[in-house]
Write a protein that holds these residues in place. Structure first.
Motif, PDB file in Angstrom:
ATOM      1  N   GLN A  80       0.816  -1.210   0.000  1.00  0.00           N
ATOM      2  CA  GLN A  80       0.000   0.000   0.000  1.00  0.00           C
ATOM      3  C   GLN A  80       0.851   1.261   0.000  1.00  0.00           C
ATOM      4  O   GLN A  80       0.337   2.349  -0.241  1.00  0.00           O
ATOM      5  CB  GLN A  80      -0.940   0.009   1.207  1.00  0.00           C
ATOM      6  CG  GLN A  80      -2.116  -0.935   1.069  1.00  0.00           C
ATOM      7  CD  GLN A  80      -3.238  -0.601   2.032  1.00  0.00           C
ATOM      8  OE1 GLN A  80      -3.034   0.093   3.033  1.00  0.00           O
ATOM      9  NE2 GLN A  80      -4.433  -1.072   1.752  1.00  0.00           N
ATOM     10  N   PHE A  81       2.139   1.138   0.271  1.00  0.00           N
ATOM     11  CA  PHE A  81       3.029   2.294   0.279  1.00  0.00           C
ATOM     12  C   PHE A  81       3.614   2.505  -1.113  1.00  0.00           C
ATOM     13  O   PHE A  81       3.675   1.587  -1.935  1.00  0.00           O
ATOM     14  CB  PHE A  81       4.155   2.100   1.292  1.00  0.00           C
ATOM     15  CG  PHE A  81       3.693   2.146   2.725  1.00  0.00           C
ATOM     16  CD1 PHE A  81       3.729   3.332   3.433  1.00  0.00           C
ATOM     17  CD2 PHE A  81       3.208   1.009   3.355  1.00  0.00           C
ATOM     18  CE1 PHE A  81       3.298   3.391   4.761  1.00  0.00           C
ATOM     19  CE2 PHE A  81       2.778   1.048   4.670  1.00  0.00           C
ATOM     20  CZ  PHE A  81       2.820   2.238   5.372  1.00  0.00           C
ATOM     21  N   VAL A  82       4.079   3.733  -1.361  1.00  0.00           N
ATOM     22  CA  VAL A  82       4.714   4.056  -2.625  1.00  0.00           C
ATOM     23  C   VAL A  82       5.964   3.202  -2.801  1.00  0.00           C
ATOM     24  O   VAL A  82       6.715   2.966  -1.841  1.00  0.00           O
ATOM     25  CB  VAL A  82       5.096   5.549  -2.675  1.00  0.00           C
ATOM     26  CG1 VAL A  82       5.801   5.887  -3.981  1.00  0.00           C
ATOM     27  CG2 VAL A  82       3.859   6.414  -2.495  1.00  0.00           C
ATOM     28  N   ASN A 677      -6.961   3.304   9.303  1.00  0.00           N
ATOM     29  CA  ASN A 677      -6.820   2.867   7.919  1.00  0.00           C
ATOM     30  C   ASN A 677      -8.148   2.284   7.459  1.00  0.00           C
ATOM     31  O   ASN A 677      -8.769   1.489   8.173  1.00  0.00           O
ATOM     32  CB  ASN A 677      -5.713   1.816   7.792  1.00  0.00           C
ATOM     33  CG  ASN A 677      -5.696   1.157   6.419  1.00  0.00           C
ATOM     34  OD1 ASN A 677      -6.380   0.155   6.191  1.00  0.00           O
ATOM     35  ND2 ASN A 677      -4.918   1.702   5.510  1.00  0.00           N
ATOM     36  N   LEU A 678      -8.589   2.713   6.297  1.00  0.00           N
ATOM     37  CA  LEU A 678      -9.789   2.164   5.674  1.00  0.00           C
ATOM     38  C   LEU A 678      -9.401   1.646   4.298  1.00  0.00           C
ATOM     39  O   LEU A 678      -8.835   2.389   3.487  1.00  0.00           O
ATOM     40  CB  LEU A 678     -10.877   3.225   5.562  1.00  0.00           C
ATOM     41  CG  LEU A 678     -12.259   2.764   5.053  1.00  0.00           C
ATOM     42  CD1 LEU A 678     -13.357   3.625   5.658  1.00  0.00           C
ATOM     43  CD2 LEU A 678     -12.336   2.830   3.521  1.00  0.00           C
ATOM     44  N   THR A 679      -9.684   0.373   4.046  1.00  0.00           N
ATOM     45  CA  THR A 679      -9.344  -0.254   2.764  1.00  0.00           C
ATOM     46  C   THR A 679     -10.583  -0.933   2.193  1.00  0.00           C
ATOM     47  O   THR A 679     -11.278  -1.676   2.900  1.00  0.00           O
ATOM     48  CB  THR A 679      -8.226  -1.292   2.942  1.00  0.00           C
ATOM     49  OG1 THR A 679      -7.046  -0.652   3.410  1.00  0.00           O
ATOM     50  CG2 THR A 679      -7.926  -1.981   1.624  1.00  0.00           C
ATOM     51  N   TYR A 680     -10.828  -0.670   0.922  1.00  0.00           N
ATOM     52  CA  TYR A 680     -11.952  -1.330   0.233  1.00  0.00           C
ATOM     53  C   TYR A 680     -11.470  -1.870  -1.110  1.00  0.00           C
ATOM     54  O   TYR A 680     -10.694  -1.221  -1.815  1.00  0.00           O
ATOM     55  CB  TYR A 680     -13.116  -0.356  -0.007  1.00  0.00           C
ATOM     56  CG  TYR A 680     -14.296  -1.029  -0.690  1.00  0.00           C
ATOM     57  CD1 TYR A 680     -15.067  -1.955  -0.001  1.00  0.00           C
ATOM     58  CD2 TYR A 680     -14.584  -0.757  -2.019  1.00  0.00           C
ATOM     59  CE1 TYR A 680     -16.141  -2.588  -0.616  1.00  0.00           C
ATOM     60  CE2 TYR A 680     -15.665  -1.390  -2.643  1.00  0.00           C
ATOM     61  CZ  TYR A 680     -16.431  -2.303  -1.939  1.00  0.00           C
ATOM     62  OH  TYR A 680     -17.480  -2.943  -2.549  1.00  0.00           O
ATOM     63  N   ARG A 681     -11.957  -3.057  -1.432  1.00  0.00           N
ATOM     64  CA  ARG A 681     -11.554  -3.728  -2.651  1.00  0.00           C
ATOM     65  C   ARG A 681     -12.788  -4.181  -3.416  1.00  0.00           C
ATOM     66  O   ARG A 681     -13.751  -4.703  -2.827  1.00  0.00           O
ATOM     67  CB  ARG A 681     -10.695  -4.933  -2.284  1.00  0.00           C
ATOM     68  CG  ARG A 681     -10.091  -5.686  -3.429  1.00  0.00           C
ATOM     69  CD  ARG A 681      -9.249  -6.832  -2.913  1.00  0.00           C
ATOM     70  NE  ARG A 681      -8.215  -6.339  -2.003  1.00  0.00           N
ATOM     71  CZ  ARG A 681      -8.305  -6.389  -0.685  1.00  0.00           C
ATOM     72  NH1 ARG A 681      -9.369  -6.891  -0.117  1.00  0.00           N
ATOM     73  NH2 ARG A 681      -7.340  -5.919   0.065  1.00  0.00           N
ATOM     74  N   GLY A 716      -4.517   6.115  -1.340  1.00  0.00           N
ATOM     75  CA  GLY A 716      -3.960   5.410  -2.478  1.00  0.00           C
ATOM     76  C   GLY A 716      -5.029   4.593  -3.178  1.00  0.00           C
ATOM     77  O   GLY A 716      -6.059   4.235  -2.591  1.00  0.00           O
ATOM     78  N   ALA A 717      -4.790   4.314  -4.436  1.00  0.00           N
ATOM     79  CA  ALA A 717      -5.706   3.492  -5.226  1.00  0.00           C
ATOM     80  C   ALA A 717      -4.886   2.592  -6.135  1.00  0.00           C
ATOM     81  O   ALA A 717      -3.780   2.967  -6.562  1.00  0.00           O
ATOM     82  CB  ALA A 717      -6.657   4.356  -6.051  1.00  0.00           C
ATOM     83  N   THR A 731      -0.430  -3.903 -13.114  1.00  0.00           N
ATOM     84  CA  THR A 731      -1.031  -3.126 -12.025  1.00  0.00           C
ATOM     85  C   THR A 731      -0.634  -1.663 -12.136  1.00  0.00           C
ATOM     86  O   THR A 731       0.505  -1.337 -12.468  1.00  0.00           O
ATOM     87  CB  THR A 731      -0.581  -3.673 -10.654  1.00  0.00           C
ATOM     88  OG1 THR A 731      -0.890  -5.067 -10.572  1.00  0.00           O
ATOM     89  CG2 THR A 731      -1.267  -2.937  -9.514  1.00  0.00           C
ATOM     90  N   VAL A 732      -1.595  -0.798 -11.841  1.00  0.00           N
ATOM     91  CA  VAL A 732      -1.352   0.639 -11.771  1.00  0.00           C
ATOM     92  C   VAL A 732      -1.696   1.113 -10.362  1.00  0.00           C
ATOM     93  O   VAL A 732      -2.773   0.800  -9.842  1.00  0.00           O
ATOM     94  CB  VAL A 732      -2.174   1.408 -12.815  1.00  0.00           C
ATOM     95  CG1 VAL A 732      -2.019   2.911 -12.612  1.00  0.00           C
ATOM     96  CG2 VAL A 732      -1.752   1.024 -14.231  1.00  0.00           C
ATOM     97  N   ASP A 733      -0.765   1.863  -9.730  1.00  0.00           N
ATOM     98  CA  ASP A 733      -0.973   2.409  -8.385  1.00  0.00           C
ATOM     99  C   ASP A 733      -0.902   3.929  -8.437  1.00  0.00           C
ATOM    100  O   ASP A 733      -0.120   4.502  -9.209  1.00  0.00           O
ATOM    101  CB  ASP A 733       0.108   1.909  -7.425  1.00  0.00           C
ATOM    102  CG  ASP A 733       0.006   0.426  -7.142  1.00  0.00           C
ATOM    103  OD1 ASP A 733      -0.580   0.078  -6.117  1.00  0.00           O
ATOM    104  OD2 ASP A 733       0.529  -0.364  -7.945  1.00  0.00           O
TER     105      ASP A 733
END
Length: 778
Positions: A80-82, A677-681, A716-717, A731-733
């Motif tokens: 999730q980090f750069v 932290n909130l994460t949705y997929r 981030g996405a 993959t694109v971040d």
């Protein structure tokens, strides 16, 4: 029948190591299963981790198999980090850890620091695949910065002990826990990965990895990777460049045995940000920086001809440096050996060698050049060469697993300060750290050299009383001897006929550790951890904050009569609840710190006046609480709060003045932190949002200066396009750092902390930054 039981022998006055956790997404192997455990086997990192579509990314979410006093961070969280973010910054997701940096990715070793439950990064044990990395200082006198030791892309998982750290961790700095980092193995399938990052301020990073796959029936395989990073500073001029190579080969042997060889190389040149005082940041703003590349303006300022808003600043000369540059070249290599000798006996060993060449420059307006130029370039050159080995045997007998092992290391460290002439205005190219065109120094200010031998022995017994109850008792013995000191001295420059020289020994034959883990109900775990730790004396250059950093030989001789090594008792008790829907934890801790050695600093950053003072005891109480909820499929919500109350126990006397330190809060660590932290997929898409709050931090020992608390947010996405021809997992971040563009002070204390008042030892945090990455496997 009488069972051999080391635990019974040690219960009278001892303690044992915490059971390290398996990485997230892998089951924990209890000690009774052959007596093996992943984190105890330095030569046995797990296979490369692949994030699955149903993985819960939150730090404490599903697949987070933290265990006892140890938490684990998986590859999925790190992604999730750069790309290229420092591993230390990634750890800041965890409760109780505070990481700050003057650059968005945390890679500037001068301008970043990590605290874990009030302990500085120099007071933690840090290892990579079982290799000790030493104190994580700017000048890593006995090791190597983790930023330069491995590419973050190649880390499989990290185990973080916020208690006392396991007794088998090879470290002379471990007072408040351990960070054990494990690299990913080569893939069984031939292939690789390519990733390209772009970002604000012309940030550019390329990562390429190749995996050989299994080359023969025995399973021989290797991997090699290369990364190149470059980009401009977010303020001022200059770039931050780094390139690294990581290589690893694995040769399986019979009966679950294997040998691993590794080699890592790094070359970095970083323009640093100018150090500021708190008053400078308030008065001149957060954008003030070095003059580079405007040599004319720096030249005139050194002559007192200031321009712009600096002209009206009372200490304008201290805000008028030309440049500051860091360069580091590192080499790390060795062998990991794991041999399963019988179904009960296992032997694990690590042999390693490491070398670093490191220099840092500042353009001084305080020392003119012999040619009449009002400036000169001050260069500190440091380097260490060390060789060592660890070796341990583990034997399983009934409900007991007994382990004993040794660690030996020899380290040579040298550090020197030189002065180089700058040209007269218009008569040549300025000497600059980035060019490396130093020529011949006109002055060798000082030089220091040290030789250190380290020996550590550990012994522990893990006793599985019941299937759901494990007790451990153990101890380690530590002996560290450092001899050295002055190798050069310019008496006119330093005002001293003799600089410190001599030897110091840190020794303790019995540092106990005691631990218990009890799964009293399904999904419920209770644990506690008690340990005594000791930190060996640090060593460094003249006036750089070690025992040898005092003013002269007489002061060192007097210090030797009274100095004692830092030590502490750490107590940790916790509860953890784990289900697919909810993961919660509550942890209470206390530390009694004895003989805390602090570097008290005054003067200027070019010519500091430092001394080492025993500030006595420190008492620390704290609590960490975390809760992760997965209310619906693919949604994870994580929150944590941390509170720490750390105070000094004694007043101190410095240069005849008594300072009321007793009861004052410990410097540079926030009492309160909140992290969310909130994460949705959804199918191939993923988005996350992070919000962190850190309360104020004290800047001076007597607490009359502090920096304000602040909120930090990021988002981030990611979208996984799947496979296209030869490309897999395209993959694109996209990431945004400091989403709401908060203005704040990040790093403090890089030049030391004052007893009272202000000092030029603070750095502003970066504004909003954008990063995008495209990656694919093949």
């Amino acid at each position: 029948m009488i069972r051999p039981c080391l635990l019974t022998v040690l219960m009278a006055g001892s303690a044992l190591s915490a059971l390290p956790a398996a990485a997230w997404g892998r089951p924990v192997v209890p000690p009774s299963h052959g007596g093996r455990h992943p984190a105890h086997v330095a030569a046995r990192p797990a296979a490369p981790y692949r994030a699955s579509s149903d993985e819960a990314i939150a730090v404490m979410g599903t697949h987070a198999v933290s265990h006892g006093a140890v938490q684990a961070m998986s590859r999925g969280v790190m992604e999730q980090f750069v790309q290229g973010t420092s591993p230390m910054k990634m750890l800041s997701r965890l409760p109780g850890i505070n990481f700050v940096s003057n650059d968005p990715l945390g890679v500037d070793t001068w301008g970043s620091s990590l605290y874990m439950r009030g302990f500085m990064q120099q007071q933690l044990g840090v290892t990579l695949d079982g290799v000790p990395l030493g104190a994580q200082d700017y000048y890593t006198y006995n090791g190597q910065s983790i930023n330069f030791a491995i590419l973050s892309d190649n880390i499989d998982h990290m185990d973080i002990s916020q208690g006392g750290g396991a007794v088998d961790v090879p470290a002379t700095t471990n007072l408040g826990g351990a960070i054990q980092i494990y690299s990913a193995d080569p893939s069984d399938r031939m292939g690789g990965k390519v990733a390209q990052m772009f970002g604000s301020n012309k940030a550019f990073r390329t990562y390429v990895r190749f995996d050989s796959g299994k080359l023969n029936r025995s399973g021989t395989k290797f991997t090699v990777s290369y990364a190149r990073s470059d980009g401009q500073k977010w303020k001022g001029a200059g770039s931050q460049f780094d390139q690294q190579v990581n290589a690893k080969i694995v040769q399986p042997l019979a009966a679950e045995s294997r040998i691993t060889a590794f080699f890592n190389w790094n070359d970095a040149t970083q323009f640093n940000y100018a150090d500021q005082s708190l008053d400078m940041l308030r008065t001149l703003g957060h954008r003030n920086d070095y003059y580079y590349p405007d040599y004319t303006r720096a030249y005139l300022a050194a002559k007192g001809q200031f321009s712009g808003e600096i002209a009206n600043y009372p200490d304008a000369l201290d805000v008028s440096y030309y440049d500051g540059v860091t360069h580091a070249s590192d080499y790390l290599g060795g062998l990991n050996l794991r041999l399963t000798l019988t179904d009960r006996l296992e032997w694990n060993s690590v042999v390693y060698g490491q070398a670093e060449n490191h220099w840092g420059t500042w353009t001084s307006p305080y020392t003119p050049s012999p040619n009449g130029a009002p400036l000169s370039e001050q260069l500190i050159v440091a380097g260490n060469q060390r060789f060592g080995l660890t070796s341990a045997l583990r034997y399983s007998l009934g409900h007991h697993t007994i382990e004993g092992g040794v660690w030996y290391e020899n380290n040579r460290y040298d550090i020197d300060e030189f002065q180089y002439a700058e040209p007269l205005l218009g008569q040549g190219v300025p000497v600059s750290g980035v060019l490396g065109n130093f020529g011949t120094p006109f002055q060798h200010n000082w030089g220091m050299g040290y030789s250190t031998n380290t020996f550590q022995f550990h012994l522990q017994d893990s006793y599985r009383v019941l299937p759901n109850l494990t007790l451990r008792a153990g101890f380690k013995s530590l002996l560290v001897t450092t001899a050295g000191g002055e190798t050069a001295n310019d008496a006119a420059y330093n005002g001293q006929d003799n600089l410190p020289n001599g030897s110091l020994t840190t020794a303790n034959g019995f540092l106990p550790h005691f631990n218990a883990e009890w799964r009293f109900l399904p999904n419920h775990e209770l644990y506690f951890d008690i340990s005594k730790n000791m930190r060996a004396y640090s060593y460094g250059g003249y006036q750089l904050g070690s025992a040898w950093g005092v003013s002269n030989q007489a002061t060192f001789d007097q210090l030797k009569k009274t100095i004692k090594p830092e030590s502490d008792w750490v107590y940790d008790v916790g509860y953890r609840y784990t289900t697919p829907l909810i993961v919660g934890s509550l942890n209470l801790y206390h530390a009694d710190f004895s003989n805390r050695l602090q570097s008290l600093t005054a003067g200027t950053i070019i010519q500091p006046v430092s001394t080492v003072v025993n500030v006595g005891g420190v008492s620390m109480y704290g609590v960490d609480a975390a809760l992760t909820v997965n209310p619906i499929r693919n949604l994870s919500i994580s929150n944590s709060v941390s509170y720490n109350h750390s105070t000094y126990g004694n007043d101190i006397v410095s240069q005849g003045t008594t300072y009321a330190l007793k009861g004052k809060k410990v410097i540079d660590y926030p009492q309160f932190m909140y992290k969310a932290n909130l994460t949705y997929r959804f199918h191939g898409a993923e988005a996350h949002f992070d919000a962190n709050y850190s309360s104020k931090r004290y800047f001076s020992y007597v607490n009359d200066m502090s920096v304000a608390g602040y909120w930090m947010t990021s988002m981030g996405a990611r979208y996984r396009f799947g496979n296209y021809g030869v490309l897999r997992n395209l993959t694109v971040d996209f990431n945004v750092y400091n989403l709401f563009n908060t203005s704040y002070i990040s790093q403090i204390g890089e030049n030391g902390f004052p007893l009272t008042g202000d000092f030029q030892s603070a750095l502003a945090g970066p504004p909003r930054q954008y990063f995008g990455t495209i990656s694919a496997e093949f």
